[in-house]
Design a protein around this motif. Structure first.
Motif, short mmCIF file in Angstrom:
data_model
loop_
_atom_site.label_atom_id
_atom_site.label_comp_id
_atom_site.label_asym_id
_atom_site.label_seq_id
_atom_site.Cartn_x
_atom_site.Cartn_y
_atom_site.Cartn_z
N TRP A 160 -6.84 7.49 -4.45
CA TRP A 160 -7.73 6.71 -4.02
C TRP A 160 -8.82 6.60 -5.10
N ASP A 161 -9.04 7.39 -5.90
CA ASP A 161 -9.87 7.25 -6.93
C ASP A 161 -9.41 6.32 -7.94
N ILE A 162 -8.11 6.03 -8.37
CA ILE A 162 -7.70 4.70 -8.93
C ILE A 162 -7.80 3.48 -8.27
N VAL A 163 -7.58 3.67 -7.14
CA VAL A 163 -7.90 2.23 -6.24
C VAL A 163 -9.39 1.92 -6.53
N LYS A 164 -10.16 2.83 -6.34
CA LYS A 164 -11.76 2.41 -6.31
C LYS A 164 -11.92 1.87 -7.62
N LYS A 165 -11.48 2.41 -8.83
CA LYS A 165 -11.79 2.02 -10.16
C LYS A 165 -11.14 0.65 -10.72
N ILE A 166 -10.08 0.29 -9.67
CA ILE A 166 -9.49 -1.05 -10.26
C ILE A 166 -9.70 -1.92 -9.48
N VAL A 167 -10.36 -1.84 -8.21
CA VAL A 167 -10.17 -2.92 -7.26
C VAL A 167 -11.26 -4.02 -7.64
N ILE A 168 -12.46 -3.88 -8.47
CA ILE A 168 -13.07 -5.09 -8.48
C ILE A 168 -12.33 -5.94 -9.54
N GLY A 169 -12.01 -5.46 -10.56
CA GLY A 169 -11.09 -6.25 -11.48
C GLY A 169 -9.93 -6.78 -10.86
N ILE A 170 -9.38 -6.39 -9.94
CA ILE A 170 -8.15 -6.87 -9.17
C ILE A 170 -8.55 -7.96 -8.39
N LEU A 171 -9.77 -7.76 -7.55
CA LEU A 171 -10.24 -9.20 -6.71
C LEU A 171 -10.56 -10.25 -7.69
N THR A 172 -11.20 -10.35 -8.74
CA THR A 172 -11.97 -11.25 -9.56
C THR A 172 -10.36 -11.81 -10.33
N GLY A 173 -9.61 -11.08 -10.72
CA GLY A 173 -8.56 -11.58 -11.40
C GLY A 173 -7.57 -12.32 -10.53
N THR A 174 -7.34 -11.83 -9.42
CA THR A 174 -6.65 -12.54 -8.53
C THR A 174 -7.20 -13.80 -8.01
N PHE A 175 -8.40 -13.86 -7.78
CA PHE A 175 -8.88 -15.23 -7.27
C PHE A 175 -8.86 -16.09 -8.37
#
Length: 265
Positions: A79-94
């Motif tokens: 979950w530490d990896i998920v927390k670190k990457i999630v913002i970039g994932i959201l902006t990149g996917t949109f």
């Protein structure tokens, strides 16, 4: 309508197993199957790829929840990896969904075919990146998340074909990389689905029961069954020779990619 739902339910059964087994989110299978199903329904050609990508990402919302919960029970989600990457994932996917909305069906189809050939070759050769470093800091994870998100949105996948190799490269073992990838698939699917709904909201000639570029009958049929079969895929991942199965799956991807390429050209 019942026949349509049964067809999409069958797609969901296959997708759920693959999501749990390989951590790929199922989009590599969903998109080609949706394109074929849409052609049978006489949906306008210029809309088929956008609808397939949007519907694929929306269905992965449900698949990823079922899959990552099963992996979480086995302690395989970082979950530490998920927390670190999630913002970039959201902006990149949109952002990826916005880019896709400007592209033609044939361009997106050829882009998808190239990606399929890449994934099939990766699976066939079974080349895994050698662990060479640790997980990057916040800025590096933001950039990585954006790259994974953009590509995932353009090909309608949950990101596993990109996030799993990345985590293997960062010294995460295979089972944990697959489990963490399944968790990362949820924000990819959410941001992608919202993006395709937003960008397809006022598009003309969409089929009935569409929400932007998300076709609801396909979404419900796939989601209802994939939720049930994803845990089965997780159990299989911990008991079957996954590497051998990946090679067989890669041959199927070559066939699918070649057929799509011929139709696009």
């Amino acid at each position: 309508m019942l026949t349509t739902l049964l067809i999409y339910g069958l797609v969901g059964a296959i997708v759920g197993i693959l999501a749990g087994l390989f951590g790929i989110g199922g989009g590599l299978v969903i998109v080609p199957m949706l394109i074929y199903a849409f052609s049978l329904q006489n949906i306008p050609h210029e809309l088929t790829m956008h609808l397939a990508l949007g519907t694929s990402l929306a269905s992965i919302i449900f698949t990823s929840i079922s899959s990552f919960l099963a992996h979480h029970k086995r302690g395989a989600v970082h979950w530490d990896i998920v927390k670190k990457i999630v913002i970039g994932i959201l902006t990149g996917t949109f952002l990826g969904s916005c880019i896709a909305s400007l592209m033609s069906t044939n361009f997106l189809k050829i882009f998808f075919v190239i990606f399929l050939y890449f994934v099939a070759t990766q699976l066939l050769l079974n080349k895994k990146p050698k662990p060479g470093r640790e997980i990057p800091g916040n800025l590096g994870m933001f950039a990585t998340g954006n790259i994974i998100g953009v590509f995932s949105s353009l090909v309608g996948i949950g990101g596993g074909t990109l996030s799993v190799p990345f985590m293997l490269w960062c010294n995460i073992n295979a089972h944990h990389a697959i489990g963490t990838s399944a968790a990362i698939g949820l924000p990819i699917a959410l941001a992608g689905a919202i993006g395709y709904i937003f960008n397809g909201w006022n598009v003309a000639n969409l089929p009935a029961y569409s929400l932007g570029y998300v076709y609801l009958p396909a979404l419900f049929g796939i989601a209802a069954v994939s939720i049930l079969t994803a845990p089965l895929g997780v159990r299989l991942a911990h008991s079957l020779p996954v590497d051998k199965l990946k090679r067989i799956f890669s041959l199927l991807l070559y066939v699918v990619a070649t057929k799509m390429l011929v139709s696009a050209l």
